[in-house]
Design an enzyme around this catalytic site. Structure first.
Site, PDB file in Angstrom:
ATOM      1  N   LYS A 115      27.840   4.317  33.298  1.00  0.00           N
ATOM      2  CA  LYS A 115      27.698   5.318  31.422  1.00  0.00           C
ATOM      3  C   LYS A 115      27.216   4.482  30.701  1.00  0.00           C
ATOM      4  O   LYS A 115      27.252   4.945  29.509  1.00  0.00           O
ATOM      5  CB  LYS A 115      28.829   5.739  31.798  1.00  0.00           C
ATOM      6  N   TYR A 153      41.358  16.239  38.919  1.00  0.00           N
ATOM      7  CA  TYR A 153      41.272  17.903  39.850  1.00  0.00           C
ATOM      8  C   TYR A 153      41.620  18.161  40.747  1.00  0.00           C
ATOM      9  O   TYR A 153      41.396  19.034  41.850  1.00  0.00           O
ATOM     10  CB  TYR A 153      40.168  18.446  39.279  1.00  0.00           C
ATOM     11  N   GLY A 195      42.699  18.789  35.953  1.00  0.00           N
ATOM     12  CA  GLY A 195      40.981  18.492  35.498  1.00  0.00           C
ATOM     13  C   GLY A 195      39.461  19.170  35.409  1.00  0.00           C
ATOM     14  O   GLY A 195      38.584  18.849  34.911  1.00  0.00           O
ATOM     15  N   ASP A 255      31.616  14.488  27.760  1.00  0.00           N
ATOM     16  CA  ASP A 255      32.988  14.697  28.446  1.00  0.00           C
ATOM     17  C   ASP A 255      34.111  15.130  27.112  1.00  0.00           C
ATOM     18  O   ASP A 255      35.103  15.748  27.336  1.00  0.00           O
ATOM     19  CB  ASP A 255      33.521  12.736  28.674  1.00  0.00           C
ATOM     20  N   SER A 277      31.280  14.371  44.508  1.00  0.00           N
ATOM     21  CA  SER A 277      30.837  14.656  43.330  1.00  0.00           C
ATOM     22  C   SER A 277      30.869  16.488  43.700  1.00  0.00           C
ATOM     23  O   SER A 277      30.527  17.248  44.265  1.00  0.00           O
ATOM     24  CB  SER A 277      29.597  14.088  42.856  1.00  0.00           C
ATOM     25  N   GLY A 324      46.367   5.215  30.449  1.00  0.00           N
ATOM     26  CA  GLY A 324      45.079   4.943  31.072  1.00  0.00           C
ATOM     27  C   GLY A 324      44.171   4.263  29.851  1.00  0.00           C
ATOM     28  O   GLY A 324      43.986   4.856  28.895  1.00  0.00           O
ATOM     29  N   ASN A 354      26.910  10.734  29.848  1.00  0.00           N
ATOM     30  CA  ASN A 354      26.826  11.174  31.113  1.00  0.00           C
ATOM     31  C   ASN A 354      25.310  12.633  30.882  1.00  0.00           C
ATOM     32  O   ASN A 354      25.725  12.767  32.681  1.00  0.00           O
ATOM     33  CB  ASN A 354      27.931  11.586  31.030  1.00  0.00           C
ATOM     34  N   GLY A 397      37.599   4.441  30.954  1.00  0.00           N
ATOM     35  CA  GLY A 397      36.584   5.136  29.916  1.00  0.00           C
ATOM     36  C   GLY A 397      37.181   6.864  29.963  1.00  0.00           C
ATOM     37  O   GLY A 397      36.473   6.808  28.355  1.00  0.00           O
ATOM     38  N   ALA A 398      37.691   7.553  30.618  1.00  0.00           N
ATOM     39  CA  ALA A 398      37.824   8.332  29.983  1.00  0.00           C
ATOM     40  C   ALA A 398      39.110   8.490  28.637  1.00  0.00           C
ATOM     41  O   ALA A 398      38.870   8.817  28.001  1.00  0.00           O
ATOM     42  CB  ALA A 398      38.526   8.979  31.493  1.00  0.00           C
TER      43      ALA A 398
END
Ligand code: NAP
Length: 289
Positions: free
Chosen positions: A70, A231, A252, A107, A19, A129, A91, A132-133
């Site tokens: 999450k 990213y 990103g 987000d 992270s 996709g 989040n 979740g995102a």
């Protein structure tokens, strides 16, 4: 300086070692001059309840929650913001006056940040996709008044679920990635957002490919904006390929920073940090890695 009075904010997930949140949040906390640090805590599924309950009892001021927790933290929180409830994902947590967890999701605001200055009202979009995102991205595109959303995915059941959840708010359709209609949609799209992890830097020496393969992108033209949530690496293969076609590209990193700024504001009851403080910290870190 860390002293015996220093409190902390933590990222809870599994894994967390990759992270970038500690890098950007510690730069921001230092900028604000707060006696607070940000750390990452790996936490297994079976320990989540114990860890969250224990953190309430010590000098922890807030949390970020990442994969795979999450959704699982919902029943450990006493207050849930409307946006977290709608996305079915949390989040960010902070302790309320009763020392219980109050939850939100930053987000959507993070995703919107790089698009805010562009006029995208009534435009057509594609999301690749359906995990979740993708949920945050759909909500973001609704907030920005897009006209249509086409979600393209390899997973029929999560596609159906998304269409069911958001179908009453916007004109949204789901397509499998081998559907022939995808080419016309790509040709006409004003914005295409990649929410699959394809193109992400991995520890394995894999050949980096484009989401759904190069042939899938054959009708892309310069009118589309390509937004990749990934990213690292920057730019991804998709963004390099799209820039060569003349497209405007967005990586990103801005989303990561913008959602981090909103989380920090939530923990500190409204304090603001300039975008460049977190962004520069991340860019320097990634450059020297
Ligand atoms: P997720 O819930 O696991 O969803 C990933 C989606 O991509 C699923 O629909 C999955 O399909 C699909 N997918 C996975 N591998 C694929 C492949 N090889 N080819 C085609 N489709 C594939 O993950 P997420 O939480 O949505 O995150 C997705 C990506 O967004 C990650 O790279 C994450 O780092 C990035 N992200 C970035 C930010 C930011 O701040 N920039 C924020 C959130 C997420 P299946 O269901 O069939 O596996």
């Amino acid at each position: 300086m860390i002293s015996s009075k220093t409190s902390f904010i933590a990222l809870i997930g599994n894994p967390v070692s990759h992270s970038l949140s500690p890098i950007m949040q510690n730069a921001a906390l230092q900028y604000l001059g707060l006696d607070l640090i940000y750390i990452a805590i790996p936490c297994k599924d079976e320990d989540l309840e114990l860890v969250l309950n224990s953190l309430k009892k010590i000098n922890c001021k807030g949390l970020n929650i990442t994969i795979p927790h999450k959704e699982k933290v919902f029943n450990l929180c006493s207050e849930i913001s409307p946006i977290a409830g709608k996305l079915k994902a949390i989040n960010t947590l902070k302790l309320n006056s009763k020392k219980e967890w109050s939850a939100t999701n930053t987000d959507v605001e993070g995703f919107i940040y790089p698009l805010k200055t562009l006029n995208l009202t009534k435009k057509d979009s594609i999301i690749l996709g359906s995990g979740g995102a993708a949920r945050s991205v759909i909500q973001g595109l609704i907030n920005l008044n897009f006209s249509t959303i086409s979600v393209i995915s390899r997973n029929k059941s999560s596609l159906d679920e998304l269409i069911k959840n958001f179908g009453c708010q916007i004109e949204i359709q789901g397509l499998l990635n081998n559907d022939n209609r995808a080419q016309n949609l790509i040709e006409d799209a004003d914005l295409i957002v990649n929410t699959t992890p394809v193109g992400m830097k991995t520890t394995k020496n894999e050949e980096i490919t484009l989401p759904f393969g190069e042939n899938f992108w054959r009708s892309l033209n310069s009118k589309s904006i390509i937004y990749d949530l990934i990213y690292n690496p920057a730019p991804t293969s998709l963004l390099k390929f799209s820039a060569e076609k003349g497209c405007m590209t967005i990586d990103g990193l801005q989303m990561l920073v913008a959602q981090g700024l909103k989380s920090l504001s939530f923990w500190t009851d409204g304090l603001e940090v300039p975008f460049h403080i977190m962004n520069d910290a991340l860019k320097n870190y990634l450059k020297n890695k």
